[in-house]
Design an enzyme around this catalytic site. Structure first.
Site, mmCIF file in Angstrom:
data_model
loop_
_atom_site.group_PDB
_atom_site.id
_atom_site.type_symbol
_atom_site.label_atom_id
_atom_site.label_comp_id
_atom_site.label_asym_id
_atom_site.label_seq_id
_atom_site.Cartn_x
_atom_site.Cartn_y
_atom_site.Cartn_z
ATOM 1 N N ARG A 156 -4.388 -2.216 -11.726
ATOM 2 C CA ARG A 156 -5.236 -1.139 -12.241
ATOM 3 C C ARG A 156 -4.937 0.224 -11.605
ATOM 4 O O ARG A 156 -5.382 1.249 -12.086
ATOM 5 C CB ARG A 156 -6.723 -1.526 -12.038
ATOM 6 N N LYS A 213 12.697 26.130 14.042
ATOM 7 C CA LYS A 213 13.093 24.730 13.870
ATOM 8 C C LYS A 213 13.790 24.227 15.123
ATOM 9 O O LYS A 213 14.674 24.904 15.642
ATOM 10 C CB LYS A 213 14.028 24.595 12.663
ATOM 11 N N TYR A 246 14.320 33.726 11.538
ATOM 12 C CA TYR A 246 14.617 32.292 11.523
ATOM 13 C C TYR A 246 15.234 31.936 12.861
ATOM 14 O O TYR A 246 16.297 32.441 13.235
ATOM 15 C CB TYR A 246 15.593 31.915 10.391
ATOM 16 N N ARG A 250 8.800 24.004 12.301
ATOM 17 C CA ARG A 250 9.375 22.738 11.832
ATOM 18 C C ARG A 250 9.599 21.756 12.982
ATOM 19 O O ARG A 250 9.485 22.137 14.147
ATOM 20 C CB ARG A 250 10.658 23.043 11.067
ATOM 21 N N ASN A 259 22.798 29.166 12.759
ATOM 22 C CA ASN A 259 22.968 27.896 13.477
ATOM 23 C C ASN A 259 23.886 26.914 12.771
ATOM 24 O O ASN A 259 24.293 25.925 13.355
ATOM 25 C CB ASN A 259 21.609 27.235 13.705
HETATM 26 C C1 UD1 Z 1 -12.993 -9.118 -5.540
HETATM 27 C C2 UD1 Z 1 -14.038 -10.234 -5.649
HETATM 28 C C3 UD1 Z 1 -15.356 -9.629 -6.143
HETATM 29 C C4 UD1 Z 1 -15.799 -8.536 -5.197
HETATM 30 C C5 UD1 Z 1 -14.697 -7.483 -5.005
HETATM 31 C C6 UD1 Z 1 -15.081 -6.546 -3.885
HETATM 32 C C7 UD1 Z 1 -12.814 -12.266 -6.270
HETATM 33 C C8 UD1 Z 1 -12.452 -13.205 -7.338
HETATM 34 N N1 UD1 Z 1 -13.560 -11.227 -6.607
HETATM 35 O O1 UD1 Z 1 -12.778 -8.603 -6.846
HETATM 36 O O2 UD1 Z 1 -16.346 -10.645 -6.194
HETATM 37 O O3 UD1 Z 1 -16.978 -7.919 -5.707
HETATM 38 O O4 UD1 Z 1 -13.455 -8.120 -4.651
HETATM 39 O O5 UD1 Z 1 -14.151 -5.506 -3.806
HETATM 40 O O6 UD1 Z 1 -12.457 -12.497 -5.126
HETATM 41 N N2 UD1 Z 1 -5.504 -10.652 -3.512
HETATM 42 C C9 UD1 Z 1 -4.518 -11.452 -2.960
HETATM 43 N N3 UD1 Z 1 -4.008 -12.454 -3.731
HETATM 44 C C10 UD1 Z 1 -4.456 -12.727 -4.989
HETATM 45 C C11 UD1 Z 1 -5.470 -11.889 -5.504
HETATM 46 C C12 UD1 Z 1 -5.967 -10.878 -4.753
HETATM 47 O O7 UD1 Z 1 -4.102 -11.252 -1.825
HETATM 48 O O8 UD1 Z 1 -3.959 -13.666 -5.583
HETATM 49 C C13 UD1 Z 1 -6.040 -9.552 -2.663
HETATM 50 C C14 UD1 Z 1 -5.818 -8.180 -3.270
HETATM 51 O O9 UD1 Z 1 -4.627 -7.594 -2.772
HETATM 52 C C15 UD1 Z 1 -7.055 -7.416 -2.803
HETATM 53 C C16 UD1 Z 1 -8.110 -8.491 -2.601
HETATM 54 O O10 UD1 Z 1 -7.441 -9.723 -2.578
HETATM 55 O O11 UD1 Z 1 -6.829 -6.753 -1.570
HETATM 56 C C17 UD1 Z 1 -9.157 -8.521 -3.720
HETATM 57 O O12 UD1 Z 1 -8.505 -8.668 -4.955
HETATM 58 P P1 UD1 Z 1 -8.894 -7.786 -6.212
HETATM 59 O O13 UD1 Z 1 -7.992 -8.126 -7.324
HETATM 60 O O14 UD1 Z 1 -9.000 -6.378 -5.825
HETATM 61 O O15 UD1 Z 1 -10.348 -8.372 -6.521
HETATM 62 P P2 UD1 Z 1 -11.562 -7.622 -7.220
HETATM 63 O O16 UD1 Z 1 -11.372 -7.683 -8.683
HETATM 64 O O17 UD1 Z 1 -11.755 -6.311 -6.617
HETATM 65 MG MG MG Z 2 -10.620 -5.165 -5.362
#
Ligand code: UD1
Ligand code: MG
Length: 457
Positions: free
Chosen positions: A16, A351, A366, A333, A386
């Site tokens: 997103r 610099k 400069y 710089r 320089n």
């Molecule tokens: C998530 C929560 C939601 C909460 C919100 C708070 C879940 C299913 N939902 O939603 O309930 O309100 O956070 O901000 O958990 N990530 C991984 N691996 C994956 C998927 C995600 O490491 O497979 C990490 C992402 O990089 C991120 C975090 O987990 O840092 C949360 O993932 P994101 O996709 O942002 O979840 P939200 O839709 O925000």
């Molecule tokens: Mg999130």
């Protein structure tokens, strides 16, 4: 106190954000989101911190290297699947595991500690950090039973109308009994709208198994902000900026207009320093006491001592002494060291130069790759030549030398102590100490010239 472990989720792409940069690396007040999170986690005192990396793993890892362990989530199948990647490291350990998302940059160590304390007091198997959100769109909703206790978390996309109306949200930070967490993760399925393994589903599974679930609401809903797109990113930026600026003001720094002053989290500013609008202070900058900075100045990774004034200027990776006057419209710089009581005036670029105590370059110069002694006066338009097209060369200007206006100093060259250079000179040979060097065409006046050419008409 039980053993404490932490898992930071940072493997997502961040679709997103519509960005080539992986989401958790997007900076907030100059620092990647995930680094903010890690620093707070470290402050909350953990035995072991594991960051789950996936998209951009190498980059994320290089940002956090030395401060966290890493596990790879090769395929991003959801937040529960992400935590599972830490199973081998943690499942047999006794204690609690804090799980935090790498996209919640405003979360504080203090709140994490309160969450853990609440978890221990309640003797729960899982405790959720919740927040009240006026506009809860996008967040998982906290669903409570008639007894007021949490029964489950429903993701926005899976929620029905009644659930969507709930304003208590999941911040994505939780505290779990470590063993209960890894046992329960095995039972999470991906039967939901997004086809993902949701970490919040652990709550319902534990609840149904008769385990105690607790919830702790953040005192400030700002901390809950999860950054999924650039609208939220700008909100995080302005909330973080407000937090930093208020802290600076409480420490004795005057910000004339906090709304237009941008200070990095790591900047240290001394008391009675005044920062004028339009100023950006970035990176690991340290500014002393009683300085005047701005308006409209950019200072990055630099060290500035006391009572120095910097107006409408840019300073990068440099050290500036005390009682120095810079600007307006100067550019310092990288790798410059400006000593005490120096004056660098309008339209002067410096610099990689050592600029000695009390020396001046007041206008239009400069000075690059140079060593300028103390008490030196560089007249308007002094230039160090320089660069020969291939290499950079050093210009040395010793103590108390006087360089007349519009002089070119062709490096490598040394102007000796106390020497004078006549205005308009182009110097390509060393000037001995205390000498006067004139290196320009001698002036010749042709008397009566105007009359002579006029008679030809
Ligand atoms: C998530 C929560 C939601 C909460 C919100 C708070 C879940 C299913 N939902 O939603 O309930 O309100 O956070 O901000 O958990 N990530 C991984 N691996 C994956 C998927 C995600 O490491 O497979 C990490 C992402 O990089 C991120 C975090 O987990 O840092 C949360 O993932 P994101 O996709 O942002 O979840 P939200 O839709 O925000
Ligand atoms: Mg999130």
């Amino acid at each position: 106190m039980s053993n404490r472990y932490a898992v930071i989720l940072a493997a997502g792409q961040g679709t997103r954000m519509k960005s080539k940069l992986y989401k958790v690396l997007h900076p907030v007040c100059g620092k990647p989101m995930v680094e903010h999170v890690l620093e707070q986690v470290k402050e909350a005192d953990m035995q072991e911190v594991i960051t789950v990396v996936g998209h951009g793993a190498e980059l994320v890892q290089s940002k956090l290297e030395g401060r966290s362990e890493f596990v790879l989530q090769a395929e991003q199948l959801g937040t529960a699947h992400a935590v599972m990647q830490a199973k081998d490291r943690l499942q047999n350990k006794d204690g609690i595991t804090l799980v935090v998302c790498g996209d919640t940059p405003l979360i504080t160590a203090e709140t994490m500690s309160s969450l853990i304390q609440h978890h221990e007091e309640q003797q729960a198997k899982a405790t959720i950090l919740t927040a009240h959100e006026e506009n809860p769109a996008g967040y998982g909703r906290i669903i409570r039973g008639e007894d007021g206790l949490v029964t489950k978390i429903v993701e926005h996309k899976d929620a029905n109308e009644t659930e969507l109306a709930v304003q208590e949200v999941n911040t994505g930070t939780y505290c779990f009994d470590n063993q209960a967490l890894f046992e329960t993760l095995e039972k999470v399925d991906n039967d939901n709208v997004q086809g993902e393994y949701y970490l919040p589903d652990v709550i319902e599974i534990l609840k149904n198994a008769g385990e105690a679930i607790a919830a702790y609401q953040t005192p400030s809903s700002d901390e809950a902000l999860g950054v999924n797109d650039r609208v939220a990113l700008s909100k995080a930026e302005s909330l973080m900026r407000k937090r930093i600026n208020e802290q600076q003001m409480r420490n004795g720094v005057t910000l004339i207009d906090p709304a237009s002053t941008y200070i990095s989290v790591d900047a240290v500013i001394g008391s009675d320093t005044v920062v004028y609008p339009g100023t950006v202070i970035e990176g690991q900058t340290v500014i002393g006491e009683e300085c005047t900075i701005g308006p409209n100045s950019e200072i990055k990774d630099s060290k500035i001592a006391d009572r120095t004034v910097i107006k409408q200027s840019v300073v990068h990776d440099s050290e500036i002494g005390s009682d120095v006057n810079i600007g307006p419209f100067a550019h310092i710089r990288p790798q410059s060291a400006i000593e005490d009581e120096v004056k660098i005036g309008n339209f002067v670029e410096i610099k990689k130069t050592q600029f000695g105590k009390g020396s001046k370059a007041s206008h239009l110069s400069y000075i690059g790759d140079a060593e300028v002694g103390s008490g030196v006066n560089l007249g308007c338009g002094s230039i160090t030549v320089n660069y020969d097209g291939q290499k950079k060369h050093l210009t040395k200007i010793e103590d108390d030398a006087f360089v007349g206006c519009n002089s070119n100093l062709i490096a490598p060259v040394t102007v000796g102590k106390g020497a004078y250079i006549a205005a308009g000179s182009t110097i390509n040979k060393d000037v001995p100490a205390a000498a006067l060097s004139i290196a320009r065409a001698r002036q010749e006046n042709k008397e009566g010239y105007a009359q002579r050419i006029n008679t030809k008409k």
